[in-house]
Write a protein that holds these residues in place. Structure first.
Motif, PDB file in Angstrom:
ATOM      1  N   LYS A 349       0.763  -1.353  -0.051  1.00 44.06           N
ATOM      2  CA  LYS A 349      -0.095   0.070   0.171  1.00 44.06           C
ATOM      3  C   LYS A 349       1.044   1.281  -0.088  1.00 44.06           C
ATOM      4  O   LYS A 349       0.475   2.188  -0.940  1.00 44.06           O
ATOM      5  CB  LYS A 349      -1.048  -0.036   1.139  1.00 44.06           C
ATOM      6  CG  LYS A 349      -1.964  -1.234   1.133  1.00 44.06           C
ATOM      7  CD  LYS A 349      -2.924  -1.385   2.330  1.00 44.06           C
ATOM      8  CE  LYS A 349      -3.853  -2.503   2.248  1.00 44.06           C
ATOM      9  NZ  LYS A 349      -4.498  -2.661   3.514  1.00 44.06           N
ATOM     10  N   VAL A 350       1.939   1.340   0.777  1.00 45.00           N
ATOM     11  CA  VAL A 350       2.825   2.390   0.927  1.00 45.00           C
ATOM     12  C   VAL A 350       3.955   1.955   0.443  1.00 45.00           C
ATOM     13  O   VAL A 350       4.954   2.574   0.472  1.00 45.00           O
ATOM     14  CB  VAL A 350       2.896   3.093   2.176  1.00 45.00           C
ATOM     15  CG1 VAL A 350       1.500   3.646   2.629  1.00 45.00           C
ATOM     16  CG2 VAL A 350       3.647   2.143   3.238  1.00 45.00           C
ATOM     17  N   THR A 351       4.399   0.545   0.101  1.00 48.20           N
ATOM     18  CA  THR A 351       5.427  -0.014  -0.622  1.00 48.20           C
ATOM     19  C   THR A 351       5.318  -0.622  -1.741  1.00 48.20           C
ATOM     20  O   THR A 351       4.191  -0.370  -2.323  1.00 48.20           O
ATOM     21  CB  THR A 351       6.114  -1.029   0.502  1.00 48.20           C
ATOM     22  OG1 THR A 351       5.014  -2.156   0.477  1.00 48.20           O
ATOM     23  CG2 THR A 351       6.375  -0.675   1.909  1.00 48.20           C
ATOM     24  N   ARG A 352       6.363  -1.049  -2.399  1.00 46.44           N
ATOM     25  CA  ARG A 352       6.288  -1.353  -3.964  1.00 46.44           C
ATOM     26  C   ARG A 352       5.349  -2.706  -4.016  1.00 46.44           C
ATOM     27  O   ARG A 352       5.084  -3.332  -3.180  1.00 46.44           O
ATOM     28  CB  ARG A 352       7.712  -1.903  -4.250  1.00 46.44           C
ATOM     29  CG  ARG A 352       8.032  -1.284  -5.818  1.00 46.44           C
ATOM     30  CD  ARG A 352       9.524  -1.374  -6.005  1.00 46.44           C
ATOM     31  NE  ARG A 352       9.813  -2.900  -6.114  1.00 46.44           N
ATOM     32  CZ  ARG A 352      11.173  -3.053  -6.346  1.00 46.44           C
ATOM     33  NH1 ARG A 352      12.004  -2.134  -6.373  1.00 46.44           N
ATOM     34  NH2 ARG A 352      11.627  -4.321  -6.497  1.00 46.44           N
ATOM     35  N   GLU A 353       4.820  -2.724  -5.179  1.00 49.35           N
ATOM     36  CA  GLU A 353       3.706  -3.541  -5.559  1.00 49.35           C
ATOM     37  C   GLU A 353       4.153  -5.111  -5.322  1.00 49.35           C
ATOM     38  O   GLU A 353       3.317  -6.024  -5.153  1.00 49.35           O
ATOM     39  CB  GLU A 353       3.047  -3.258  -6.879  1.00 49.35           C
ATOM     40  CG  GLU A 353       4.214  -3.467  -7.972  1.00 49.35           C
ATOM     41  CD  GLU A 353       3.790  -3.391  -9.479  1.00 49.35           C
ATOM     42  OE1 GLU A 353       2.544  -3.491  -9.864  1.00 49.35           O
ATOM     43  OE2 GLU A 353       4.450  -3.109 -10.522  1.00 49.35           O
ATOM     44  N   ASP A 354       5.307  -5.238  -5.642  1.00 50.55           N
ATOM     45  CA  ASP A 354       5.928  -6.615  -5.540  1.00 50.55           C
ATOM     46  C   ASP A 354       6.198  -7.202  -4.009  1.00 50.55           C
ATOM     47  O   ASP A 354       6.735  -8.207  -3.830  1.00 50.55           O
ATOM     48  CB  ASP A 354       7.015  -7.025  -6.397  1.00 50.55           C
ATOM     49  CG  ASP A 354       8.151  -5.998  -5.954  1.00 50.55           C
ATOM     50  OD1 ASP A 354       7.903  -4.633  -5.355  1.00 50.55           O
ATOM     51  OD2 ASP A 354       9.403  -6.396  -6.094  1.00 50.55           O
ATOM     52  N   HIS A 355       5.922  -6.203  -3.068  1.00 51.67           N
ATOM     53  CA  HIS A 355       6.425  -6.444  -1.560  1.00 51.67           C
ATOM     54  C   HIS A 355       5.817  -7.470  -1.220  1.00 51.67           C
ATOM     55  O   HIS A 355       6.440  -8.556  -0.632  1.00 51.67           O
ATOM     56  CB  HIS A 355       6.061  -5.253  -0.822  1.00 51.67           C
ATOM     57  CG  HIS A 355       6.824  -5.069   0.584  1.00 51.67           C
ATOM     58  ND1 HIS A 355       6.946  -4.272   1.373  1.00 51.67           N
ATOM     59  CD2 HIS A 355       7.339  -6.225   1.371  1.00 51.67           C
ATOM     60  CE1 HIS A 355       7.616  -4.498   2.776  1.00 51.67           C
ATOM     61  NE2 HIS A 355       7.662  -5.829   2.386  1.00 51.67           N
ATOM     62  N   ASN A 356       4.546  -7.950  -1.228  1.00 51.06           N
ATOM     63  CA  ASN A 356       3.742  -9.045  -0.596  1.00 51.06           C
ATOM     64  C   ASN A 356       4.207 -10.155  -1.057  1.00 51.06           C
ATOM     65  O   ASN A 356       4.432 -11.314  -0.449  1.00 51.06           O
ATOM     66  CB  ASN A 356       2.049  -8.786  -0.642  1.00 51.06           C
ATOM     67  CG  ASN A 356       1.427  -9.718   0.202  1.00 51.06           C
ATOM     68  OD1 ASN A 356       1.556  -9.885   1.577  1.00 51.06           O
ATOM     69  ND2 ASN A 356       0.868 -10.539  -0.636  1.00 51.06           N
ATOM     70  N   GLN A 357       4.356 -10.463  -2.494  1.00 49.54           N
ATOM     71  CA  GLN A 357       4.513 -11.555  -3.282  1.00 49.54           C
ATOM     72  C   GLN A 357       5.898 -11.902  -2.646  1.00 49.54           C
ATOM     73  O   GLN A 357       6.342 -13.163  -2.722  1.00 49.54           O
ATOM     74  CB  GLN A 357       4.474 -11.497  -4.677  1.00 49.54           C
ATOM     75  CG  GLN A 357       2.789 -11.216  -5.100  1.00 49.54           C
ATOM     76  CD  GLN A 357       2.468 -12.517  -5.600  1.00 49.54           C
ATOM     77  OE1 GLN A 357       3.043 -13.291  -6.466  1.00 49.54           O
ATOM     78  NE2 GLN A 357       1.226 -13.138  -5.012  1.00 49.54           N
ATOM     79  N   ILE A 436       6.690 -11.072 -12.423  1.00 50.77           N
ATOM     80  CA  ILE A 436       7.846 -11.891 -12.861  1.00 50.77           C
ATOM     81  C   ILE A 436       8.467 -10.936 -14.059  1.00 50.77           C
ATOM     82  O   ILE A 436       9.769 -10.728 -14.084  1.00 50.77           O
ATOM     83  CB  ILE A 436       7.533 -13.290 -13.200  1.00 50.77           C
ATOM     84  CG1 ILE A 436       7.346 -13.989 -11.877  1.00 50.77           C
ATOM     85  CG2 ILE A 436       8.652 -13.880 -13.791  1.00 50.77           C
ATOM     86  CD1 ILE A 436       6.925 -15.462 -12.150  1.00 50.77           C
ATOM     87  N   ASP A 437       7.418 -10.729 -14.940  1.00 50.61           N
ATOM     88  CA  ASP A 437       7.996 -10.212 -16.117  1.00 50.61           C
ATOM     89  C   ASP A 437       8.648  -8.721 -15.903  1.00 50.61           C
ATOM     90  O   ASP A 437       9.319  -8.329 -16.680  1.00 50.61           O
ATOM     91  CB  ASP A 437       6.767  -9.764 -17.104  1.00 50.61           C
ATOM     92  CG  ASP A 437       6.081 -11.308 -17.511  1.00 50.61           C
ATOM     93  OD1 ASP A 437       6.946 -12.392 -17.610  1.00 50.61           O
ATOM     94  OD2 ASP A 437       4.792 -11.391 -18.021  1.00 50.61           O
TER      95      ASP A 437
END
Length: 455
Positions: A349-357, A436-437
């Motif tokens: 949410k306030v971090t990068r989109e890939d953080h959770n994955q 991944i892409d």
């Protein structure tokens, strides 16, 4: 005019009990719970004391400087006000003892304003939901268990672990406006270490230190958290500052409570600790708050576990109060024992989109690496995939789990992708193809560690 009381009934440890007239009002010298008193031994020596219990006409006080040499005919005068601590911009870059007095030989602050300590927690209506991350540049925190503003979270560890150097690093690297440090029962070397670290890193001008050394009175140890939190709350509410409070060690605080409780002949609970241990700890931890329209107070403490026993009353009660824990053992932060219950408010949410994955994938592979290491230790035949996991486990420990590693969150996320690329093929990651892409290195990074180096 202050009324003197001389009917001291008994002296036990640092506690004195006196008898006062039950017919007097507060204005005539009858005390209130939490009030300060002045104890005069008669030879010119005086000491502050605080009312900790009132039972009809019997009043118990804990004497700040201890009761050694105190005579039975000493006089007690109640000051009619609670304990206070100096609060102004002048306290930044200063060091105070457990009584709130400067010990750094700096300018006198007696004319500066003061605020009461130990007040109630913030009104829940004035709190807002935690939604901002405090970056620490520690990968095991920033990636896997984010520290969130207004969070209250302990570092669980054992004696001999480098928890104090680790706490100092967080105080230096965290993106907070002000750091308030409270030392509880520190030996002089530890106090000098913290001060030197803050000075060398250039953060001392935005730091306030309250220090109770091991040689200081035990009674003052109980006041350090209250003074630190009172000052932090003022900076947050009145000046809108993002304040990080560091306390070490809360087990020493609980032991001081136990000592006072035994001196007062209270019925002990589990392992001799007072029955209100949970309430006393919660009273301090609940000061953590993100104030509506103002700043925030975040609390990070050290709680040592005697015998590495997480069921010990202090860590056990702490776990029910706080929002997770960082588990430090063998010089590393354990990704399985550590937990941040507020990280979902900021990850992605306030971090990068890939953080959770990335977080989930790295932990999944490290869990597999632990299983592969167990198979290897029992001489089982290993598959090619097991060898991939073993290589990944070695890289993960060296690049992320070492508490001496420091890097910004985005750099750490990129290093996660690089580590995955060195050990696995894209189709093995089981992640969203779009991520991944976008983030998986197009070619295997040059200079990657060999299996032997990773191990």
């Amino acid at each position: 005019m202050l009324v003197s009381h001389t009917r001291i009934v008994d002296i036990v440890g640092d506690i004195i009990r006196i008898q006062v007239s039950s017919t007097k009002s507060a204005s005539e010298g009858r005390p209130c719970l939490g009030d300060l008193a002045l104890v005069d031994s008669g030879d010119g020596a005086t000491s502050l004391a605080q009312v900790i219990n009132i039972d009809r006409d019997m009043v118990s006080l804990q004497v700040n400087s201890g009761t050694k040499g105190l005579a039975n005919n000493s006089s007690v005068r109640f000051l009619g006000e609670p304990a206070k601590v100096t609060y102004s911009d002048n306290i930044l870059g200063r060091v105070f003892d457990g009584a709130g007095q400067p010990i750094d030989r700096g300018p006198d602050l007696s004319s500066d304003p003061s605020v009461p300590i130990g007040g109630p927690s913030a009104n829940p209506m004035k709190r807002v939901l935690a939604s901002r991350m405090i970056r620490t540049d520690v990968p095991m925190i920033d990636i896997f268990n984010c520290l969130v503003e207004s969070q209250k979270i302990p570092i669980f560890s054992v004696s001999g672990e480098p928890y104090n150097p680790f706490l100092a690093r967080i105080g230096i690297q965290a993106d907070a406006d002000i750091v308030v440090f409270g030392g509880l029962g520190l030996i002089f070397d530890d106090y000098a270490f913290f001060r030197q670290q803050f000075e060398d890193a250039g953060v001392f001008p935005r730091t306030v230190m309250f220090i109770n050394q091991a040689s200081d009175p035990v009674v003052e140890r109980l006041q350090v958290p209250d003074m630190a939190l009172a000052v932090a709350e003022k900076f947050a509410v009145e000046e809108g500052k993002r304040v990080l409070v560091l306390l070490t060690d809360m087990t020493a605080f609980a032991d001081a409570m136990k000592e006072v409780s035994i001196a007062m002949e209270r019925v002990p609970a589990n392992r001799g600790y007072p029955g209100d241990l949970y309430s006393q700890l919660a009273r301090r931890y609940e000061k953590a708050c993100d104030f509506k329209g103002s700043g925030s107070v975040t609390i990070l403490t050290v709680t040592t576990m005697p015998g590495n026993d997480v069921t010990h009353p202090v860590p056990d009660n702490t776990g029910y109060i706080t929002e997770g824990q960082f588990y430090l053992h063998s010089g590393v932060l354990d990704p399985f024992g550590s937990l941040s219950r507020l990280k979902q408010h900021v990850i992605g949410k306030v971090t990068r989109e890939d953080h959770n994955q990335i977080m989930n994938t790295m932990i999944r592979f490290y869990s597999g690496a632990r299983d592969a290491e167990q198979k290897q230790s029992m001489a089982f035949e290993l598959s090619d995939y097991d060898h991939q996991l073993l290589k990944f486990g070695g890289l993960f420990r060296r690049r992320f789990m070492d508490i001496n590693v420091a890097m910004p969150l985005e750099e750490a996320l990129d290093l996660c992708w690089q580590t995955l690329a060195e050990c696995f093929q894209p189709e093995q990651l089981l992640m969203k193809q779009g991520l991944i892409d976008k983030y998986f290195p197009k070619s295997k990074p040059a200079g990657g560690a060999s299996d032997e180096e990773a191990a």
